[in-house]
Design a protein around this motif. Structure first.
Motif, PDB file in Angstrom:
ATOM      1  N   UNK A   1       0.808  -1.223   0.000  1.00  0.00           N
ATOM      2  CA  UNK A   1       0.000   0.000   0.000  1.00  0.00           C
ATOM      3  C   UNK A   1       0.836   1.265   0.000  1.00  0.00           C
ATOM      4  N   UNK A   2       2.048   1.201   0.542  1.00  0.00           N
ATOM      5  CA  UNK A   2       2.892   2.401   0.587  1.00  0.00           C
ATOM      6  C   UNK A   2       4.346   1.990   0.517  1.00  0.00           C
ATOM      7  N   UNK A   3       5.145   2.921   0.044  1.00  0.00           N
ATOM      8  CA  UNK A   3       6.545   2.608  -0.227  1.00  0.00           C
ATOM      9  C   UNK A   3       7.436   3.770   0.205  1.00  0.00           C
ATOM     10  N   UNK A   4       8.576   3.452   0.789  1.00  0.00           N
ATOM     11  CA  UNK A   4       9.597   4.467   1.071  1.00  0.00           C
ATOM     12  C   UNK A   4      10.833   4.139   0.259  1.00  0.00           C
ATOM     13  N   UNK A  51      -1.113  -1.185   4.552  1.00  0.00           N
ATOM     14  CA  UNK A  51      -1.661   0.076   5.091  1.00  0.00           C
ATOM     15  C   UNK A  51      -1.473   0.244   6.595  1.00  0.00           C
ATOM     16  N   UNK A  52      -1.659  -0.841   7.324  1.00  0.00           N
ATOM     17  CA  UNK A  52      -1.595  -0.744   8.777  1.00  0.00           C
ATOM     18  C   UNK A  52      -0.220  -0.283   9.282  1.00  0.00           C
ATOM     19  N   UNK A  53       0.796  -0.534   8.485  1.00  0.00           N
ATOM     20  CA  UNK A  53       2.165  -0.195   8.899  1.00  0.00           C
ATOM     21  C   UNK A  53       2.654   1.126   8.307  1.00  0.00           C
ATOM     22  N   UNK A  54       1.846   1.723   7.453  1.00  0.00           N
ATOM     23  CA  UNK A  54       2.260   2.942   6.755  1.00  0.00           C
ATOM     24  C   UNK A  54       2.706   4.070   7.687  1.00  0.00           C
ATOM     25  N   UNK A  55       2.000   4.281   8.820  1.00  0.00           N
ATOM     26  CA  UNK A  55       2.416   5.401   9.698  1.00  0.00           C
ATOM     27  C   UNK A  55       3.833   5.266  10.251  1.00  0.00           C
ATOM     28  N   UNK A  56       4.425   4.086  10.118  1.00  0.00           N
ATOM     29  CA  UNK A  56       5.737   3.853  10.732  1.00  0.00           C
ATOM     30  C   UNK A  56       6.897   4.003   9.745  1.00  0.00           C
ATOM     31  N   UNK A  57       6.571   4.251   8.489  1.00  0.00           N
ATOM     32  CA  UNK A  57       7.631   4.397   7.469  1.00  0.00           C
ATOM     33  C   UNK A  57       8.576   5.548   7.835  1.00  0.00           C
ATOM     34  N   UNK A  58       9.846   5.459   7.386  1.00  0.00           N
ATOM     35  CA  UNK A  58      10.767   6.570   7.669  1.00  0.00           C
ATOM     36  C   UNK A  58      10.314   7.849   6.960  1.00  0.00           C
ATOM     37  N   UNK A  59      10.712   8.984   7.504  1.00  0.00           N
ATOM     38  CA  UNK A  59      10.318  10.245   6.895  1.00  0.00           C
ATOM     39  C   UNK A  59      11.492  10.867   6.134  1.00  0.00           C
ATOM     40  N   UNK A  60      11.199  11.674   5.136  1.00  0.00           N
ATOM     41  CA  UNK A  60       9.871  12.025   4.638  1.00  0.00           C
ATOM     42  C   UNK A  60       9.410  11.073   3.529  1.00  0.00           C
TER      43      UNK A  60
END
Lengths: 482, 447
Positions: free
Chosen positions: A128-131, A289-298
């Motif tokens: 769902x999301x990628x860094x 998706x459930x883990x997306x908030x924990x991805x490194x920033x930005x």
């Protein structure tokens, strides 16, 4: 044939560069800096002309073997062709001549490219999301496990155990330790899969994650993946996908479809960016998706038609490196992605698997194939009946150098004796595979008829076998003036 | 674009050999329920011409530091890169090779890394260097982990004058083994030694100081090293290698581990990466270093050659007991630095460093001469400096950008107490004309 060290080519007073004169009013250096902070001795860097330097490194390059030189079936490393257009793209001044802190409105192209790459990689992995932040595969693994750790912590859970198969790449257990977990190894079964019963016994309420490569390092697809995912998830653990072998499955299945929660990719394997003699790589991490908030920033986001760096991630693990990504490597991967499209990527995987199976079939009568199954993009094999001649896999590999090949990976995975792991990749043609197979057969004959020749190999390389024991026992790790 | 060479006839022959009719049959072992059954959204395939057009179009949406005049530093520096560097990097024998597992056909990479290690040792004044790390930030974090393992202590002190992103990366890495990280405040633009003394105790494994620090100021490394060693902790210095042509090496000041960002040595800024982390240490700590190390040896004919060595530290041998998990590094960037330093030589690198020093000081003098622009500290600095500005940095930078200049870094973004302060960087690539133009456009009358 050896090459002097650049230091040995140095002559006092010789120069390789001329700078413009200083055009601002100068002050004495000791007026600007305190005397005790000034370097006292002149640096012992080489003093060489531009031509000396260019020749030295050109000669060194000729003592080096790359994919552009010849066949490089190094298992687990996906040594496919690195398209030249990708190099050209990454060298465009519009990409190289950008400072990372430039205002966002001046780097919309760079941000757009990163945003699109995030999306394409999420698509192909089913995440769902990628860094794009991690700098290499192992860096991606650490990012992934720290995400898992933060996620579990946010749920008030303290789970210490990370399970890795006995066939896993060494970075998996090393990463788990670095992330502060205890490592438990689970064995493989006779078909080369993770032993499901052994896994069931190991998985419990303390299990944070199972790290898995699929296809695994034996080049085999983990047939019981659905069951494995269920076992781990039922116990509240997460599934980590090591993307080292993604080249086998693009467009056919995906880590997301297999039930993985966190994924890292190696852009320098599957997405055709060159390995650079050891790096730089790039190891993007994808999550559900459930883990997306924990991805490194930005992360890079799109706000209407404007691309932005997004820092508002209060649960983020933080940062894994300075700035945003190995951007230059990402440019190459993006170029490769749009040159292939999803149709091309699927064809890449199909042909990678076709080539591996074909080469395996060609060698099957001559080498032992420990797992009698369809392989994925690579396969393992080992020699039989050579022990009495004292010929080992290492010797066969060294002899391949004389035939103009880079040998396959040897002595990995650790669970197969005297193993060779061959990954031809999709970019090799049939003649190359046929010729290689014929030459391997020839070398196996030599090992029987003239074992000393094989044991003394290589004979035709710039240097012969090197004394690694002495190198480690009496380390000489830098030049010093004789 | 197609990089698959199979003709349909060859593909047929290969499939015959495998006794299959369709390529899908190769994937029969995959359970049906995990096979992809939806559309994947990736555009293409595109031809080479279309790809080239597309990339050119995206690149043109950026404004480069050639189109604009940049006074940004803060960890990525616009130093001149001699033309020969990229030409050597374009030798595909180098860039299409893997990690040198077969030394007999990898002497090119191995010897260049040995030369790189030698140059890093020379610059830093240390005994041993490794083959590279990802970047300055991750190298700093790895140095902290290494120091913790070597001292068996669990606390790391890092100066607040270290690059804010490096400190964030350290915190993220520290979350693994759960090391305790404490920051040491700065005063007058440098790390405050009294604060360090107060924070030292028997749990401190390492103290991390940047040289020059994030503000561009030079730290008195020797004084810090004495305090650190008194408590049997390790001194970690994160140093800009370009500065080391001019200032005393961290090694001669007592550093135990020296790390840093080598981007300034011939590597493009490239919007933040790939850059080049380096790490060097004392001989005593050699076997605790992370990453690849190249050593000299001889072959079976007595010729000199190079191999990866001390591998008993590494993940592929030690697995969960390895000193680090690092596997791929930045070998090609290390090659760039090696070629760059060879071309520069001692004289060229010193000239670069001196011109940075002179031009930064010239710019500083001009700016603080403007009404409303104030000096903040009076400490020695190298190529970056801090000034207090009369309007918000964002306003100033917007105004400059309209005139084609990228101004300094808004420090309030990282240091709330430094709101209305800017960090300017001036390297040898800025001309007097560009500097004078910056000063003129900053506005304000001359005092």
């Amino acid at each position: 044939m050896t090459e002097p060290l650049i230091f040995e080519l140095s002559r006092p007073g010789r120069e390789g560069i001329q700078l413009p004169d200083n055009d601002v009013p100068a002050k004495a250096v000791n007026e600007l800096l305190p005397a005790d902070m000034l370097r006292q001795q002149e640096l012992q860097l080489p003093e060489t002309s531009e031509l000396d330097t260019v020749r030295h490194f050109t000669r060194l390059s000729r003592m080096n073997y790359g994919v552009d030189v010849g066949f490089y079936p190094l298992g687990s490393c996906t040594m496919k062709y690195n398209p030249k257009i990708c190099e050209d793209a990454a060298n465009l001044p519009g990409f190289t001549r950008l400072h990372p802190y430039q205002p966002e409105e001046t780097v919309q192209g760079a941000l757009e490219l990163m945003y699109q790459t995030q999306n394409y990689l999420a698509e192909i992995t089913g995440m769902d999301a990628m860094s794009l932040q991690p700098a290499a595969g192992a860096h991606g693994e650490l990012t992934g496990l720290l995400i898992i750790k933060a996620y579990l912590k946010s749920k008030g859970e303290k789970r210490n155990k990370v399970i890795v198969p006995d066939s896993a790449h060494g970075t998996n257990p090393a990463t788990a330790t670095l992330a502060g977990f205890d490592v438990v190894t689970v064995k493989s079964d006779l078909r080369g899969n993770v032993d499901v019963e052994a896994l069931r016994e190991e998985v419990d309420g303390n299990t944070a994650a199972l790290m898995l490569t699929n296809p695994n390092t034996l080049g085999l697809f983990e047939e019981n993946i659905v069951q494995i995912a269920e076992i781990v998830h039922d116990a509240g653990g997460l599934l980590y996908y090591d993307g080292a072998n993604m080249n086998a499955i693009m467009g056919i299945t995906s880590p997301g479809d297999m039930g993985f929660d966190v994924v890292h990719l190696n852009l320098h394997k599957t997405f055709s960016t060159p390995h650079g003699g050891g790096g730089p790589g790039s190891g993007p991490v994808g999550v559900k998706a459930e883990l997306e908030p924990f991805l490194p920033k930005p992360l890079v986001i799109r706000d209407k038609e404007f691309y932005k760096l997004y820092y508002d991630l209060p649960l983020s693990i933080g940062k894994m490196r300075s700035f945003y990504a190995s951007f230059g490597v990402v440019v190459k991967a993006y170029t490769y992605l749009i040159s292939q499209g999803v149709v091309g990527l699927k064809s890449v995987s199909e042909h990678a698997v076709l080539n591996a199976n074909y080469l395996m079939r060609r060698l099957a009568g001559h080498l032992n194939i420990p797992f009698d199954r369809t392989c994925m993009h690579e396969f393992v094999c080992n020699p039989r009946g050579l022990k009495e001649n004292g010929v080992r896999t290492l010797d066969l590999a060294k002899r391949m150098l004389d035939y103009g090949y880079h040998p396959p990976t040897i002595y990995f995975p650790l669970i197969v004796e005297e193993v060779m792991m061959m990954e031809p990749t999709e970019t090799e043609n049939k003649e190359t595979l046929d010729e290689f197979a014929d030459n391997v057969v020839k070398i196996l004959q030599e090992a029987v008829e003239d074992p000393e020749k094989v044991k003394a190999a290589p004979h035709d390389t710039p240097v012969g076998r090197l004394d690694e024991v002495t190198a480690a026992r009496n380390p000489v790790l830098r030049y010093s003036k004789k | 674009m197609k990089f698959i060479p199979h003709t349909s006839e060859e593909q047929r022959q290969m499939m015959n050999e495998l006794e299959i009719k369709k390529l899908e049959e190769l994937f029969q072992e995959l359970p049906d329920e995990i096979k992809i059954n939806k559309d994947i959204n990736i555009p293409g395939p595109l031809s080479e011409l279309e790809v080239a057009r597309q990339l050119k179009k995206i690149a043109e949406k950026n404004k480069t530091v050639d189109q604009l005049t940049s006074f940004l530093g803060a960890g990525a520096y616009d130093h001149y890169i001699p033309s020969a560097v990229q030409h050597i990097l374009s030798r595909s024998e180098f860039y299409t090779a893997y990690t040198p597992y077969q030394p007999e056909v990898s002497q090119g990479v191995l010897q260049s890394i040995f030369e790189f290690q030698s140059m890093i040792c020379e610059l830093t004044g240390m005994d041993v260097a490794n083959a590279s790390m990802y970047d300055g930030a991750s190298a700093t974090a790895e140095a902290a982990l290494m120091a913790s393992a070597a001292t068996r202590r669990t606390k790391v002190l890092i100066s607040k004058a270290v690059h804010p992103e490096y400190r964030q990366v350290l915190l993220t890495y520290a979350g693994g083994p759960e090391l305790q990280v404490e920051e040491i405040d700065y005063n007058q633009g440098c790390t405050e030694i009294e604060k360090l003394k107060q924070s030292m105790d028997k749990d401190v494994a390492a103290v991390i100081i940047q040289q020059p620090n994030f503000f561009g100021s030079l730290e008195d490394l020797k004084a810090f090293a004495d305090v650190v060693h008194e408590h049997k902790a390790l001194m970690v210095t994160c140093a800009d290698p370009v500065s080391l042509a001019l200032i005393t090496s961290p090694g001669s000041c007592g550093a135990d581990i020296v790390v840093g960002e080598g981007q300034g040595l011939g590597i493009p800024m490239a919007y933040g990466g790939p850059h080049l982390g380096y790490m060097a240490c004392t001989k005593k700590l050699m076997r605790r270093m992370p990453g690849r190390i190249v050593g000299e040896t001889v072959d079976n004919k007595g010729q000199r050659g190079f191999v990866l060595t001390l591998q008993a530290r590494e993940q592929h041998i030690r697995r969960e007991k390895a000193t680090s998990n690092i596997c791929s590094n930045q070998a090609l960037c290390a090659l760039a630095a090696t070629v760059h330093l060879s071309l520069m030589g001692p004289k060229g690198l010193r000239q670069v460093a001196e011109q940075c020093l002179q031009k930064a000081h010239y710019t500083y003098e001009q700016i603080i001469n403007l009404l409303g622009y104030q000096p903040v500290w009076s400490v020695p600095f190298f190529k970056e400096f801090v000034v207090k500005v009369p309007q918000s940095p964002a306003e100033i930078n917007n105004r400059l950008l309209e005139k084609g200049i990228i101004g300094g870094l808004d420090l309030g973004r990282y240091y709330p107490e430094l709101e209305d302060h800017m960090l300017f960087c001036v390297t040898e690539t800025r001309t007097r004309e560009e500097i004078d133009r910056l000063v003129a456009l900053l506005g304000g009358d001359v005092k």
